[in-house]
Design a protein around this motif. Structure first.
Motif, mmCIF file in Angstrom:
data_model
loop_
_atom_site.group_PDB
_atom_site.id
_atom_site.type_symbol
_atom_site.label_atom_id
_atom_site.label_comp_id
_atom_site.label_asym_id
_atom_site.label_seq_id
_atom_site.Cartn_x
_atom_site.Cartn_y
_atom_site.Cartn_z
ATOM 1 N N HIS A 182 4.933 57.359 47.028
ATOM 2 C CA HIS A 182 4.353 56.243 46.289
ATOM 3 C C HIS A 182 4.111 55.089 47.270
ATOM 4 N N SER A 231 -6.527 61.984 41.790
ATOM 5 C CA SER A 231 -7.218 60.703 41.753
ATOM 6 C C SER A 231 -6.562 59.649 42.637
ATOM 7 N N GLN A 232 -5.250 59.751 42.846
ATOM 8 C CA GLN A 232 -4.526 58.757 43.617
ATOM 9 C C GLN A 232 -4.107 59.254 44.999
ATOM 10 N N SER A 233 -4.544 60.423 45.390
ATOM 11 C CA SER A 233 -4.082 60.984 46.665
ATOM 12 C C SER A 233 -5.241 61.620 47.414
ATOM 13 N N LYS A 234 -5.656 60.924 48.493
ATOM 14 C CA LYS A 234 -6.763 61.404 49.321
ATOM 15 C C LYS A 234 -6.384 61.247 50.793
ATOM 16 N N LEU A 258 -0.683 61.649 42.111
ATOM 17 C CA LEU A 258 0.026 61.296 43.332
ATOM 18 C C LEU A 258 0.559 62.547 44.025
ATOM 19 N N GLN A 302 -4.329 57.771 54.681
ATOM 20 C CA GLN A 302 -4.292 57.907 53.227
ATOM 21 C C GLN A 302 -5.313 56.932 52.635
ATOM 22 N N SER A 303 -6.219 57.492 51.839
ATOM 23 C CA SER A 303 -7.277 56.694 51.204
ATOM 24 C C SER A 303 -8.055 55.873 52.224
ATOM 25 N N GLY A 350 0.244 62.043 37.714
ATOM 26 C CA GLY A 350 -0.551 60.848 37.954
ATOM 27 C C GLY A 350 -1.488 60.940 39.129
#
Length: 360
Positions: free
Chosen positions: A78, A230-233, A102, A249-250, A100
């Motif tokens: 997180h 959606s929250q982890s790239k 993640l 990350q992102s 989520g």
């Protein structure tokens, strides 16, 4: 005539004197001891120290230096948990999808154990399949009872936050919001379980980077872009100066506590099906599928397979030959089939500048 004979007599006497002098000199030399030459090298043979392979990195280590069990931990990813503690010193890291969109990590230490690791979080249903081939110890902060029961039903010692035997080894660190604040005193935890065996080798290794399968047979790669949810790239970019893949990350560098991007010698990407039960994603690792292995700025296409919970992941190339990683740490990216993987090739070298022909 007398004078002539007298001249020849003197010459003869002189010659005799020279001969006698030479004989005396030679005799003296023969009687004098000859100096003993001093050798320019040591005549003592040094027996090389016996070596072995570190089972999780393939690096050469002294025999008997890695007899302790490995320590796996469920490490938080997180944003409030970053930078993590000790993640830059892992032998292996498995990244997995959780709720989520993640991700969390199963991070594994064996050859280089820091004083503190974490922050640790709760167990998930795929973790027994990831950790069982290693044996040793797993540290986590708890979890749903059904998942804790699954993890306990393995050959791995479960060190759980809140247990009596870990009360002095797991603690909350200041400056981090809960629940992203539970750390583990790693060396002390391992020292209490030296009766457990060291981990088995998980992958095949080449003797050096140049001999690894990706470098010998792969294609040049500048970067990799992954989508877990959606929250982890996360992404990886080849850092030629450091000789490693640097993590992001992102789109932003994923930095450790010293401000250096997390890095890996080998990045193993495997595509996995993900099932969902009561809103909890589970990476399905018993089976096979598509994979890629990236080492030394090169990537080779592969197939992964795992026949049972206790088996390690097997990697083969498109001819069925076992893939060999380079010695060093590895990150294993468990990318869902619903996600995506993209590779970027390095730009072509600039064309040589045209040369002007000489004037006639």
């Amino acid at each position: 005539m007398r004078q002539g004979r007298g001249g020849r007599g003197f010459a003869g006497r002189a010659l005799s004197a020279v001969v006698l002098s030479s004989v005396a000199l030679l005799s003296a030399c023969a009687q004098a001891p000859m100096p003993t030459p001093t050798p320019s090298y040591s005549s003592t043979y040094l027996t090389p120290e016996p070596t072995a392979l570190a089972p999780l990195t393939g690096e050469t280590v002294p025999v008997g230096s890695l007899t302790a069990p490995s320590l796996a931990a469920k490490v938080d990813n997180h944003p409030d948990a970053r930078p993590q503690f000790g993640l830059e010193r892992t032998d292996l890291v498995f990244e997995e999808l959780v709720e989520g969109g993640l991700t969390r990590y199963v991070a594994v230490w064996h050859s280089d154990v820091p004083a503190e690791i974490g922050p640790i979080r709760s167990i998930r249903p795929m973790d027994p399949d990831i950790i069982s081939p290693l044996g040793g110890i797993v540290a986590y902060s708890g979890g749903q009872q059904r998942f804790v029961a699954m993890m306990r039903d393995t050959n791995v010692y479960n060190a759980i936050h809140g247990q009596a035997d870990t009360a002095d080894l797991m603690f909350r660190v200041d400056g981090r919001p809960g629940p992203h604040d539970v750390l583990v005193r790693a060396p002390e935890l391992i020292a209490r379980h030296l009766d457990l065996a060291a981990p088995a080798q998980q992958f095949s290794f080449a003797p050096d980077v140049a001999s690894s399968s990706a470098v010998r047979e792969g294609t040049p790669t500048e970067s990799m872009a992954l989508v877990f949810g959606s929250q982890s790239k996360p992404g990886w970019t080849w850092d030629a100066a450091r000789g490693v893949w640097a993590r992001s990350q992102s789109g932003a560098a994923d930095l450790d506590g010293a401000g250096v991007p997390y890095s890996a010698v080998n990045v193993v990407i495997i595509r996995v099906p993900v099932t969902v039960s009561q809103s909890i994603p589970k990476t399905e690792l018993i089976g096979s599928g598509e994979a890629w292995v990236s080492t030394g700025g090169m990537t080779i296409h592969a197939t992964w397979s795992k026949g049972s919970r206790g088996e390690a992941i097997r990697l083969v190339d498109d001819t069925g030959t076992v893939i060999r990683l380079a010695p060093g740490n590895s990150w294993i990216e468990l990318v869902p089939l619903a996600g995506s993987v993209a590779f970027t090739a390095p730009p072509p070298p600039p064309a040589p500048a045209p040369t002007e022909s000489a004037a006639p």
